[in-house]
Motif scaffolding. Sequence first.
Motif, PDB file in Angstrom:
ATOM      1  N   THR A   3      62.693 -90.711  22.934  1.00  0.00           N
ATOM      2  CA  THR A   3      63.994 -90.158  22.545  1.00  0.00           C
ATOM      3  C   THR A   3      64.981 -91.265  22.253  1.00  0.00           C
ATOM      4  O   THR A   3      65.667 -91.255  21.214  1.00  0.00           O
ATOM      5  CB  THR A   3      64.524 -89.253  23.669  1.00  0.00           C
ATOM      6  OG1 THR A   3      63.584 -88.209  23.913  1.00  0.00           O
ATOM      7  CG2 THR A   3      65.863 -88.659  23.295  1.00  0.00           C
TER       8      THR A   3
ATOM      9  N   PHE B 132      68.448 -84.786  17.917  1.00  0.00           N
ATOM     10  CA  PHE B 132      67.729 -83.524  17.697  1.00  0.00           C
ATOM     11  C   PHE B 132      66.261 -83.782  17.354  1.00  0.00           C
ATOM     12  O   PHE B 132      65.347 -83.149  17.906  1.00  0.00           O
ATOM     13  CB  PHE B 132      68.403 -82.744  16.573  1.00  0.00           C
ATOM     14  CG  PHE B 132      67.684 -81.477  16.192  1.00  0.00           C
ATOM     15  CD1 PHE B 132      67.722 -80.357  17.009  1.00  0.00           C
ATOM     16  CD2 PHE B 132      66.950 -81.419  15.013  1.00  0.00           C
ATOM     17  CE1 PHE B 132      67.051 -79.196  16.663  1.00  0.00           C
ATOM     18  CE2 PHE B 132      66.269 -80.265  14.658  1.00  0.00           C
ATOM     19  CZ  PHE B 132      66.323 -79.149  15.494  1.00  0.00           C
ATOM     20  N   LEU B 133      66.034 -84.734  16.432  1.00  0.00           N
ATOM     21  CA  LEU B 133      64.662 -85.059  16.036  1.00  0.00           C
ATOM     22  C   LEU B 133      63.869 -85.595  17.220  1.00  0.00           C
ATOM     23  O   LEU B 133      62.706 -85.230  17.418  1.00  0.00           O
ATOM     24  CB  LEU B 133      64.696 -86.082  14.897  1.00  0.00           C
ATOM     25  CG  LEU B 133      63.342 -86.579  14.380  1.00  0.00           C
ATOM     26  CD1 LEU B 133      62.545 -85.433  13.786  1.00  0.00           C
ATOM     27  CD2 LEU B 133      63.538 -87.677  13.356  1.00  0.00           C
TER      28      LEU B 133
ATOM     29  N   SER C   5      64.329 -85.019  20.387  1.00  0.00           N
ATOM     30  CA  SER C   5      64.001 -83.955  21.340  1.00  0.00           C
ATOM     31  C   SER C   5      62.866 -83.080  20.829  1.00  0.00           C
ATOM     32  O   SER C   5      61.991 -82.671  21.604  1.00  0.00           O
ATOM     33  CB  SER C   5      65.244 -83.107  21.621  1.00  0.00           C
ATOM     34  OG  SER C   5      65.662 -82.427  20.432  1.00  0.00           O
ATOM     35  N   ARG C   6      62.866 -82.805  19.513  1.00  0.00           N
ATOM     36  CA  ARG C   6      61.793 -81.972  18.956  1.00  0.00           C
ATOM     37  C   ARG C   6      60.449 -82.683  19.020  1.00  0.00           C
ATOM     38  O   ARG C   6      59.405 -82.054  19.215  1.00  0.00           O
ATOM     39  CB  ARG C   6      62.114 -81.612  17.497  1.00  0.00           C
ATOM     40  CG  ARG C   6      63.269 -80.647  17.341  1.00  0.00           C
ATOM     41  CD  ARG C   6      62.967 -79.299  17.996  1.00  0.00           C
ATOM     42  NE  ARG C   6      61.787 -78.666  17.455  1.00  0.00           N
ATOM     43  CZ  ARG C   6      61.779 -77.851  16.421  1.00  0.00           C
ATOM     44  NH1 ARG C   6      62.927 -77.538  15.839  1.00  0.00           N
ATOM     45  NH2 ARG C   6      60.662 -77.311  15.983  1.00  0.00           N
ATOM     46  N   ILE C   7      60.455 -84.006  18.826  1.00  0.00           N
ATOM     47  CA  ILE C   7      59.205 -84.760  18.857  1.00  0.00           C
ATOM     48  C   ILE C   7      58.771 -85.028  20.291  1.00  0.00           C
ATOM     49  O   ILE C   7      57.594 -84.914  20.633  1.00  0.00           O
ATOM     50  CB  ILE C   7      59.367 -86.080  18.080  1.00  0.00           C
ATOM     51  CG1 ILE C   7      59.574 -85.800  16.587  1.00  0.00           C
ATOM     52  CG2 ILE C   7      58.148 -86.976  18.277  1.00  0.00           C
ATOM     53  CD1 ILE C   7      59.805 -87.041  15.758  1.00  0.00           C
TER      54      ILE C   7
ATOM     55  N   GLN D 145      59.479 -83.473  23.128  1.00  0.00           N
ATOM     56  CA  GLN D 145      59.145 -82.355  24.008  1.00  0.00           C
ATOM     57  C   GLN D 145      57.649 -82.037  24.009  1.00  0.00           C
ATOM     58  O   GLN D 145      57.038 -81.973  25.079  1.00  0.00           O
ATOM     59  CB  GLN D 145      59.960 -81.123  23.623  1.00  0.00           C
ATOM     60  CG  GLN D 145      59.734 -79.932  24.554  1.00  0.00           C
ATOM     61  CD  GLN D 145      60.605 -78.739  24.190  1.00  0.00           C
ATOM     62  OE1 GLN D 145      61.296 -78.769  23.173  1.00  0.00           O
ATOM     63  NE2 GLN D 145      60.587 -77.717  25.001  1.00  0.00           N
ATOM     64  N   PRO D 146      57.008 -81.845  22.832  1.00  0.00           N
ATOM     65  CA  PRO D 146      55.557 -81.598  22.896  1.00  0.00           C
ATOM     66  C   PRO D 146      54.778 -82.790  23.424  1.00  0.00           C
ATOM     67  O   PRO D 146      53.733 -82.624  24.052  1.00  0.00           O
ATOM     68  CB  PRO D 146      55.192 -81.294  21.433  1.00  0.00           C
ATOM     69  CG  PRO D 146      56.316 -81.825  20.620  1.00  0.00           C
ATOM     70  CD  PRO D 146      57.528 -81.714  21.463  1.00  0.00           C
TER      71      PRO D 146
ATOM     72  N   GLN E 185      52.256 -76.891  18.849  1.00  0.00           N
ATOM     73  CA  GLN E 185      53.548 -76.833  18.171  1.00  0.00           C
ATOM     74  C   GLN E 185      53.597 -77.878  17.069  1.00  0.00           C
ATOM     75  O   GLN E 185      52.952 -78.924  17.172  1.00  0.00           O
ATOM     76  CB  GLN E 185      54.692 -77.097  19.169  1.00  0.00           C
ATOM     77  CG  GLN E 185      54.772 -76.088  20.295  1.00  0.00           C
ATOM     78  CD  GLN E 185      55.841 -76.469  21.319  1.00  0.00           C
ATOM     79  OE1 GLN E 185      56.338 -77.583  21.321  1.00  0.00           O
ATOM     80  NE2 GLN E 185      56.193 -75.520  22.175  1.00  0.00           N
TER      81      GLN E 185
END
Length: 498
Positions: A46, A208-209, A211-213, A215-216, A239
């Motif tokens: 992150t 944002f990017l 967190s999206r990357i 998290q999985p 995902q």
Amino acid sequence: MASPVPGAGQRPPTPNSTPRAGMPSSAPGAGTPLPSAWRRTTGTLTARTMLVTCGAALISVLVTAAVAFPLAVRAANRQARDALAVETKVVTEVLRPRLATGDTAAEDRAVRTLRGQGIDVYLIHHGTPDRVGLPARVVRQIGAGKPVSERPAVVAGRVSLVEGRPLPGGDGVVLVQPLVTGTARQVARVLWLPLLAGLLGGAAAGAFLASRIAQPLRHAATAAARLSAGDRTVRVPVQPPAEVEDLSRALNQLAAALATSENRQREFLLSISHELRTPLTTLRGYAEAIADGVIAPQDAGQAGRTMLAEAEHLDRLVADLLALARLEADEFPLELLPVDLTALVAGVAEAWRGRVESAGLVLRTELPPGPVAVLTDPGRIRQVIDGLLENALRVVPAGAPVVLAVRDADPPGYGVVEVRDGGPGFTDEDLAVAFERGALYQRYRGVRKVGSGLGLALAARLVRRLGGAIEAGHATEGGARFTVRLPYPGSYQPRTSP
């Protein structure tokens, strides 16, 4: 095979190999470590993604500023030059009568107004300027009756815009205005807010990017930790993006494969423990009977033969286990030689004929008229054929055939050995797991005679290590068919055990 000496192959420590107390280590990372909190903050995906996106946004802002500032300055100077040209035309018309009379010292209202705006006015009469400072080429051009529109030129020591209009008789008017200054500051004052907004937008997009990357990936890391702790029920949600989907599927497949492998290993160990316990129980029972004097002297020979048979069975089982373990560890010695399969199988048939006939079976051979040369280890391939014949003798009923066959060019570049029988054979489901350790043993234990559950697995791994292939199928004689393909000398490709 001798056991390796502990520490063999490792370099012994020397007196200078251990850092002395108080001396800094030269190993990488031996300096003063960063605080763990700092490492956790900057070392995460992150944080790095945010740093990258903020850096990209900052670079975009700087590039935008580097492009916008010169364009704004040029635009401001172009606008100032156009305005100066208009002023020059107006002033020339206003001062035309005064220049015709030669009254160059007088300043009217228009001239004072222009000078108040930072525009200097030069009056030229008969080719002579009223003041010094104008470049000579500007004066000559006006005297020649040509208009002047100079790009930045040095006038009275300052870089300025120059506009001039000629009048009849060598007269003319020249207006000089210094280049626009402070434009960069003006542009910065106008653009700083949009640029700051772009920088903040880049940081927000990065967060944002990230967190999206992340998290999985965090889910995947947690799942991997649970897998390493022994939890085989863990599954990772699939995902996007596509790379993360691939990682999630791979982890899920790994968890499923580990669960299947451990279940088979557990079943295999249970079957092996049972197989080991049977001869050990027999040996222990006879040994206790002999020690207690229960067995009469005339029965000692039979007891000894029974104990010897059980010991040999136990020895074969242990040998199979050791061979299988060495094969899987890639420590199995092989001696590859050109071998004539026709002669080898003929020798096997001669050696086994008496044992097969004493079991009430019929041994047939199907051999080609000429040699079939392959590159293999004759001892190991003989071990494979012997194991397949041992299995056949265990299950084939009396009067049924056992067939040893050899042929070549199937496929081109391979020689083939087949062992077929007229026994109970396999179902299609059996064929799918025939070479897995203990699979058939679990299915048929208590139904028909079975071995240790290791023979076919050992044969398959041996054949693969020899560069060949083995498959199980249905025989024309009604029982099982095992087909072993071995490469010709020119087509051998070594393989490792799976």
